[in-house]
Design a protein around this motif. Sequence first.
Motif, PDB file in Angstrom:
ATOM      1  N   ASP A 101      18.356  -1.077 -68.330  1.00 53.69           N
ATOM      2  CA  ASP A 101      17.433  -2.106 -67.860  1.00 53.69           C
ATOM      3  C   ASP A 101      16.477  -1.458 -66.851  1.00 53.69           C
ATOM      4  O   ASP A 101      16.851  -1.155 -65.720  1.00 53.69           O
ATOM      5  N   LEU A 102      15.232  -1.248 -67.267  1.00 54.16           N
ATOM      6  CA  LEU A 102      14.284  -0.498 -66.426  1.00 54.16           C
ATOM      7  C   LEU A 102      13.937  -1.241 -65.137  1.00 54.16           C
ATOM      8  O   LEU A 102      13.422  -0.651 -64.200  1.00 54.16           O
ATOM      9  N   ASP A 103      14.229  -2.533 -65.090  1.00 54.13           N
ATOM     10  CA  ASP A 103      13.973  -3.267 -63.855  1.00 54.13           C
ATOM     11  C   ASP A 103      15.108  -3.129 -62.847  1.00 54.13           C
ATOM     12  O   ASP A 103      14.973  -3.539 -61.700  1.00 54.13           O
ATOM     13  N   VAL A 138      16.193   8.696 -72.247  1.00 54.92           N
ATOM     14  CA  VAL A 138      16.674   7.499 -71.566  1.00 54.92           C
ATOM     15  C   VAL A 138      18.071   7.173 -72.084  1.00 54.92           C
ATOM     16  O   VAL A 138      18.253   6.960 -73.285  1.00 54.92           O
ATOM     17  N   ARG A 177      21.150  10.388 -64.023  1.00 54.69           N
ATOM     18  CA  ARG A 177      19.888  10.923 -63.519  1.00 54.69           C
ATOM     19  C   ARG A 177      19.654  12.352 -64.029  1.00 54.69           C
ATOM     20  O   ARG A 177      18.528  12.735 -64.359  1.00 54.69           O
ATOM     21  N   PHE A 180      18.627   4.320 -59.451  1.00 53.66           N
ATOM     22  CA  PHE A 180      17.973   5.330 -58.628  1.00 53.66           C
ATOM     23  C   PHE A 180      16.501   5.000 -58.507  1.00 53.66           C
ATOM     24  O   PHE A 180      15.994   4.152 -59.210  1.00 53.66           O
ATOM     25  N   TRP A 230      18.320  12.105 -67.546  1.00 55.75           N
ATOM     26  CA  TRP A 230      16.920  11.637 -67.554  1.00 55.75           C
ATOM     27  C   TRP A 230      15.986  12.752 -67.094  1.00 55.75           C
ATOM     28  O   TRP A 230      14.961  12.999 -67.716  1.00 55.75           O
ATOM     29  N   GLU A 231      16.348  13.407 -65.991  1.00 56.54           N
ATOM     30  CA  GLU A 231      15.447  14.409 -65.402  1.00 56.54           C
ATOM     31  C   GLU A 231      15.380  15.681 -66.221  1.00 56.54           C
ATOM     32  O   GLU A 231      14.322  16.269 -66.391  1.00 56.54           O
TER      33      GLU A 231
END
Lengths: 316, 316
Positions: free
Chosen positions: B310-312, B276, B267, B316, B270-271
């Motif tokens: 896997d975005l699905d 990604v 996370r 978090f 990403w943040e």
Amino acid sequence: MADKIPVYEDIIKAHQIIRPYIHRTPVLSSTGINSMLGVDLYFKCENFQKVGAFKFRGATNAVRQLSSAEAKKGVATHSSGNHAAALSLAARQMNIPAYIVMPESAPAIKKKAVKGYGAEITFCESTLEAREKTLEEVQKKTGATFIHPYHNFNVICGQGTAAKELLEDYPDLDVVIAPVGGGGLMSGTSIAAKAIKKEPVVFGAEPLNADDACRSFNQGVLIPSVRPDTIADGLLTSLSSLTFQIIKENVDDIITVKEETIVAAMRMVWERMKIVIEPSSAVPLAAVIENKYKFDGKKVGIIISGGNADLDHLPF
Amino acid sequence: MADKIPVYEDIIKAHQIIRPYIHRTPVLSSTGINSMLGVDLYFKCENFQKVGAFKFRGATNAVRQLSSAEAKKGVATHSSGNHAAALSLAARQMNIPAYIVMPESAPAIKKKAVKGYGAEITFCESTLEAREKTLEEVQKKTGATFIHPYHNFNVICGQGTAAKELLEDYPDLDVVIAPVGGGGLMSGTSIAAKAIKKEPVVFGAEPLNADDACRSFNQGVLIPSVRPDTIADGLLTSLSSLTFQIIKENVDDIITVKEETIVAAMRMVWERMKIVIEPSSAVPLAAVIENKYKFDGKKVGIIISGGNADLDHLPF
């Protein structure tokens, strides 16, 4: 009194001023996306800019052009988003105070960012009236200079430096597309693109659900959005008289896109390019997806406006 | 017969062979993360590699070194993940067939990728036995050459080119950390790092819930994982005799990390970095987070292994 309209020389000057403080962000391409869409896309990645958005360019330019008497009293704005974070960091880098008026309903990630940059936040209701009234009170108390998110000469000049860099890196683009919210990025982008290239096509891209720029552009009069409702939370604001005037003169067309295409475009960028972009940033790509025939075989520059997606509330 | 162990010259040769086909990926840093952790981190972004993972390096090297008789019959492997996609694309670029044995339970995004690269998929149960049996049948039928995901000389040499590039760009790193699954990346990384630098520290990072490399390393004998269960789905595999031997000789230590630190590290990237990365890629950063004192003020290179999250099903 009419507001002063920036010309390209003002953007050049802004770039000289802000260059030491900003990132020169990379321009990325994706073979996968290009072959899917039959277009040559060049993404100017302002999601990698400081505070994660192009807004840092305009805020830095505005703050750096204050007189020292003004600077001492600090800067203030009302913003639920990236402009607030940008102004806070730009102020902190100059060791001057920043006062941010923000609706309680703003995304957690953006509140956190602003606090992290050391700004003083005053929360208010989420109506424009409440924001403006609270901001006025803050200004009265502190004497801070209001830096509007887009209805501001220096802010617009700062935002234009992203397109300037993009066209320096890729001078042969046929088209440049930026998202349109309040119109600060669009204004700066269109001034820069039209000055650098002889005949580039400059498009704005806007959610159909917040299409004030498109309607204003087509009807020739400023028509603010009424209750805009889009996942592209950076594009909820309406044009100002200043940005409308610039856009009217410099932009070739405004393309509106559906919510589901914005989500699909956002996901396409995350999956294929492996970069985090916020929904507003996906709007220009959505415009290409919905109008492939317009861009067939063309070299298209897209301004990725920011990367501050709320990971707790993703649309997929 | 003992397997042949690669030396740095083999990695140099691999790099010459694969250079026209791979991306030279960027090395990114984050002022935010650095100041939070008190470390100077340099992320080698193999999430931007073709197929979204370093695996394309090894697969390309393996495929490009086939004889023309072998190449004609194609390549085969069993893999639930990035190696399958990598081998498929590497094969397609040479116009030779790829046969992939894959468990039904593999993430949707990875099945889709492999199909998209034109490979022929044979699904099987998710046990190692089922995979190996199915692969054997496929090989019998097609005569394809089995390219193991990591127990393969050419694959290891290809994976080592990522660390080679990282150290070419940043020759003064104090530490290099790579994630450890089957050990192909770790093997190549450690051979390259130890050859390029006189005294670099090379660490492996591994989920505590799949800690076969750590236990094998500490006890000096190969101890495969029994029912590993980690969010870092690229690191479920255990070392092979070949990768274990290389790691034993070249790696200074293996650091294990908790699941919640992997999620927090993922996370954070990403943040803060707006890129990604998949969970496995977050494991080296998790090692730094859990052991800040070890890295205080050091220049640390981290191999970001891939970006196929896997975005699905995000954690978090």
